[in-house]
Structures are given as structure tokens and as C-alpha cells.
Scaffold this active site. Structure first.
Site, PDB file in Angstrom:
ATOM      1  N   CYS A 264       0.835  -1.316   0.102  1.00  0.00           N
ATOM      2  CA  CYS A 264      -0.096  -0.094   0.020  1.00  0.00           C
ATOM      3  C   CYS A 264       0.839   1.337   0.051  1.00  0.00           C
ATOM      4  O   CYS A 264       1.591   1.447  -0.919  1.00  0.00           O
ATOM      5  CB  CYS A 264      -1.023   0.023   1.223  1.00  0.00           C
ATOM      6  SG  CYS A 264      -2.368   1.349   0.999  1.00  0.00           S
ATOM      7  N   HIS A 348      -3.947  -5.324  -0.049  1.00  0.00           N
ATOM      8  CA  HIS A 348      -3.664  -5.986   1.312  1.00  0.00           C
ATOM      9  C   HIS A 348      -3.726  -7.487   1.443  1.00  0.00           C
ATOM     10  O   HIS A 348      -4.707  -8.131   1.765  1.00  0.00           O
ATOM     11  CB  HIS A 348      -4.620  -5.231   2.309  1.00  0.00           C
ATOM     12  CG  HIS A 348      -4.187  -3.800   2.847  1.00  0.00           C
ATOM     13  ND1 HIS A 348      -3.554  -3.524   3.837  1.00  0.00           N
ATOM     14  CD2 HIS A 348      -4.394  -2.773   1.992  1.00  0.00           C
ATOM     15  CE1 HIS A 348      -3.355  -2.304   3.817  1.00  0.00           C
ATOM     16  NE2 HIS A 348      -4.021  -1.620   2.682  1.00  0.00           N
ATOM     17  N   GLU A 350      -2.717  -9.449   3.649  1.00  0.00           N
ATOM     18  CA  GLU A 350      -2.830  -9.848   5.026  1.00  0.00           C
ATOM     19  C   GLU A 350      -4.430 -10.143   5.327  1.00  0.00           C
ATOM     20  O   GLU A 350      -4.952 -10.896   6.189  1.00  0.00           O
ATOM     21  CB  GLU A 350      -2.559  -8.925   6.083  1.00  0.00           C
ATOM     22  CG  GLU A 350      -3.242  -7.538   6.417  1.00  0.00           C
ATOM     23  CD  GLU A 350      -3.234  -6.733   5.498  1.00  0.00           C
ATOM     24  OE1 GLU A 350      -3.863  -5.517   5.592  1.00  0.00           O
ATOM     25  OE2 GLU A 350      -2.445  -6.737   4.408  1.00  0.00           O
TER      26      GLU A 350
END
Length: 374
Positions: A264, A348, A350
């Protein structure tokens, strides 16, 4: 209690207050996730923004102490269609409204979020004001126009950690929560720069076999390299990357000396450190249902995203290849450096909120460190 949302272009929405009372200002954006509002609230990347949830009902599952992504709430305001104060979840410990009040976040419900979202798509993300104390439309529009533009703001320095610390928590397990992990025997040492880092990123790095030391955003490159890390990680975060000149210069000192992985804002900072440009998107990408293609495998992943800026890959010709592409707006979702062990993604991996499609990227980082080490 009555609440009013006013945009800088003069559009006004009237609704009801929930959460904290008072007045809040920021850039109004929309998030298309159908769940995960607690992760959205605790994502530091939303600092300076007021988030509109496009899903119609919010608050149904309450709030629990496990689904937080950082040490607090950083967004300016929260905008929903229909808020539910009575929640139902075996994990919940309090209502969303109480959570917002406890953390001083102003919320507004009962407005036409579909109309607001269409307006932001047509006109672009823009500054706004939510107020429970001033209901005069002209007054609020004037205040909204006085809010500083997101472009040109370095917000990461306001959300980073105060000092370095070691991370030792693994991924969530049913009936166990987040287990403590002994990282002393893990094979890879990673220094993670905190520009607004999310906890699940750290858990994913740990679960991939990394001993993680988290450092503040301005931690000197010389000190980071003196720790003899196997890799450097650059985290997500809020605001415009271009004003972060000290950080960009710091990253340049580490290029070529150790493998680097960015997510990001970290991806955008890498693009600038490598000599490229970034640009502000019309309304950005915020949600947990956005399709991205890994151009190496042609595999399509459903990703979580939260960004208002993008790397201009054409400005990095001869230095970086496009590695991932957003299939909605064809913006850059990832790049791979052709000269150094560096790669980064805009989305992202995660995945909180979101599915697990992109978690393989942490394994790719480990493989890069292992190859560099040998």
C-alpha cells in the site's frame, strides 16, 4: 439526535447521530466491503478520512477485542445507511455505537448512502463535515471547503509507533485467539517500517517464519541495516506519499542492500524512491471484494484494498515491471524491480477484511530473502 453531512461541492445529507457527538472533518470516501467494519475503523490508513459503508446494515455483529488492526481508531467519521445498536455475535463485547463514543468518532446514519456513493464516483472523493451541533447547510459547506486537501498531506508521521518493538503474535486460531510465538529460532529477521501498520500484516510475517522488529517511520536506514536484517518491510499508511521526502531518501539508502517488500503506502514510497511518480485517484479503491490479476500466473485474486493514490508504472520503465493489475480500473496493483530484490503490492494480502487469496505474497518475500541469503 439530528446530524448533517455536508460536502465541499455543496451536496448535503441529513440523518441521525450515532457514536460520538460534535463535529468531524475529512475526505469522504466509500468502502464496498460487506463485513469487517471493525477492521476498517482500526485501519490507520483511514486517518484524515470519513468512511461511507456501502453495505446497508452496520453494527449487527457488535465489536470485540480481537478484530482490531491497530492501537486505536484513526478515521475522522463513520457514515452508514442503517445502524443496529442491538448486536448478535458470540464474540461481541459491546455495540458499535458505544465503541465510537468511547473513541470519540462521530457517526451519521439514516442517509442515502447509495446516492452519496454515486455522487462520489461521479464527482470524486472530496472533503466534508459531519456535525451534530451545527445544522446550517451553508455554514457546514463553508467549513468543508476549508478542510485541507488530502493531496500534499503527510499523515503517516501521526500514526507511526513512538519507539521500536519486537512482535511475537501469530495468526488467529479458533478457541485460542492470537497465540504468542517464540520467534527466537525463526530463520529470517525482518525490520518492518511502521507508516500505519496493521497487526495482521505482522502476524502474517511471523507465521511465514520471520522475527519482526517494528520501527518508527523515520528510523534511520543506517541503524536498520546495522541490525543485519534479512529483509525490510514497508507498511501501509495514510495520506499522500510525495511529501514524505525524508522517508523516501531513507528507503533509497536500503535499495540493493537487502530484499524489500512494500504494501500500500509502502508500495507507493518504493515507487518514488526508485525514481517514479504517484498520482491521486478520482475516488480510490476501498473494500474487500476487488479483483486483481497476478500477471506472472494470470491468476485472479479477490483482494482487500484501501488507497487513494497510485504508482505511475510508466515512470518506472526500465526499472520495474508491472506485476499485478486491478481488473476494475486497470490501475497498478503491484510491481517487481528488475535490478534489485524488491517487490510491492498496492492491495492488502493480510486480508483483514477480505479472503486469503493473496497471502502467498508473504511466502514470496521469504523466498526472496532465502535466495538473497544463499
Amino acid at each position: 439526535m439530528k446530524a448533517v453531512l455536508a460536502l465541499a461541492d455543496g451536496r448535503v445529507f441529513e440523518g441521525k447521530s450515532f457514536g460520538a457527538t460534535g463535529e468531524a472533518a475529512g475526505e469522504v470516501v466509500f468502502n464496498t466491503a460487506m463485513s469487517g467494519y471493525q477492521e476498517v475503523l482500526t485501519d490507520p490508513s483511514y486517518k484524515g478520512q470519513m468512511v461511507t459503508m456501502t453495505y446497508t446494515q452496520t453494527g449487527n455483529t457488535g465489536v470485540n477485542p480481537e478484530d482490531v488492526e491497530s492501537r486505536g481508531l484513526f478515521l475522522s467519521g463513520f457514515i452508514v445507511k442503517e445502524y443496529f445498536d442491538e448486536y448478535s455475535s458470540w464474540r461481541a463485547t459491546m455495540s458499535l455505537g458505544d465503541y465510537l463514543r468511547e473513541n470519540g468518532v462521530v457517526g451519521i446514519q439514516g442517509i442515502d448512502t447509495r446516492a452519496l456513493t454515486r455522487h462520489l464516483r461521479d464527482k470524486g472523493a472530496q472533503n466534508g463535515i459531519i456535525s451534530t451541533i451545527d445544522h446550517d447547510h451553508q455554514s457546514l459547506v463553508k467549513k468543508a471547503r476549508a478542510v485541507p486537501s488530502m493531496a500534499g498531506l503527510d499523515l503517516a508521521t501521526g500514526v507511526t509507533c513512538d519507539k521500536s518493538y519486537e512482535w511475537g503474535e501469530g495468526l488467529w486460531e479458533l478457541d485460542k485467539g492470537y497465540p504468542r510465538v517464540d520467534t527466537s529460532a525463526m530463520p529470517f529477521k525482518v525490520v518492518a517500517y511502521d507508516f500505519g501498520i496493521k497487526y495482521n500484516i505482522l502476524r502474517c510475517l511471523t507465521s511465514a517464519g520471520c522475527r519482526v522488529t517494528v520501527v518508527p517511520s523515520t528510523f534511520p536506514a543506517e541503524e536498520a541495516l546495522a541490525m543485519n536484517p534479512d529483509g525490510i518491510f514497508l507498511s501501509n499508511g495514510p495520506g499522500d506519499p510525495e511529501p514524505m521526502t525524508e522517508v523516501i531518501a531513507n528507503i533509497r539508502k536500503m535499495i540493493g542492500k537487502v530484499p524489500i517488500f512494500g504494501i500500500c503506502l509502502g508500495h507507493q514510497l518504493l515507487g518514488l524512491a526508485l525514481g517514479g511518480r504517484t498520482m491521486k485517484l478520482k475516488f480510490g479503491n476501498h473494500g474487500s471484494n476487488l479483483p486483481v490479476m497476478d500477471l506472472a500466473t494470470r491468476r485472479v485474486e479477490i483482494t482487500a484494498q484501501n488507497h487513494g493514490f497510485s504508482v505511475d508504472i510508466a515512470s518506472l520503465t526500465g526499472c520495474c515491471d508491472l506485476a499485478h493489475e486491478n481488473l476494475n480500473d486497470m490501475t497498478v496493483e503491484g510491481m517487481r524491480c528488475t535490478c534489485h530484490p524488491i517487490f510491492s503490492v498496492q492491495h492488502h494480502p493480510e486480508a483483514s477484511p477480505g479472503p486469503h487469496d493473496s497471502q502467498y505474497l508473504f511466502g514470496r518475500f521469504v523466498e526472496m530473502m532465502e535466495k538473497f541469503k544463499s
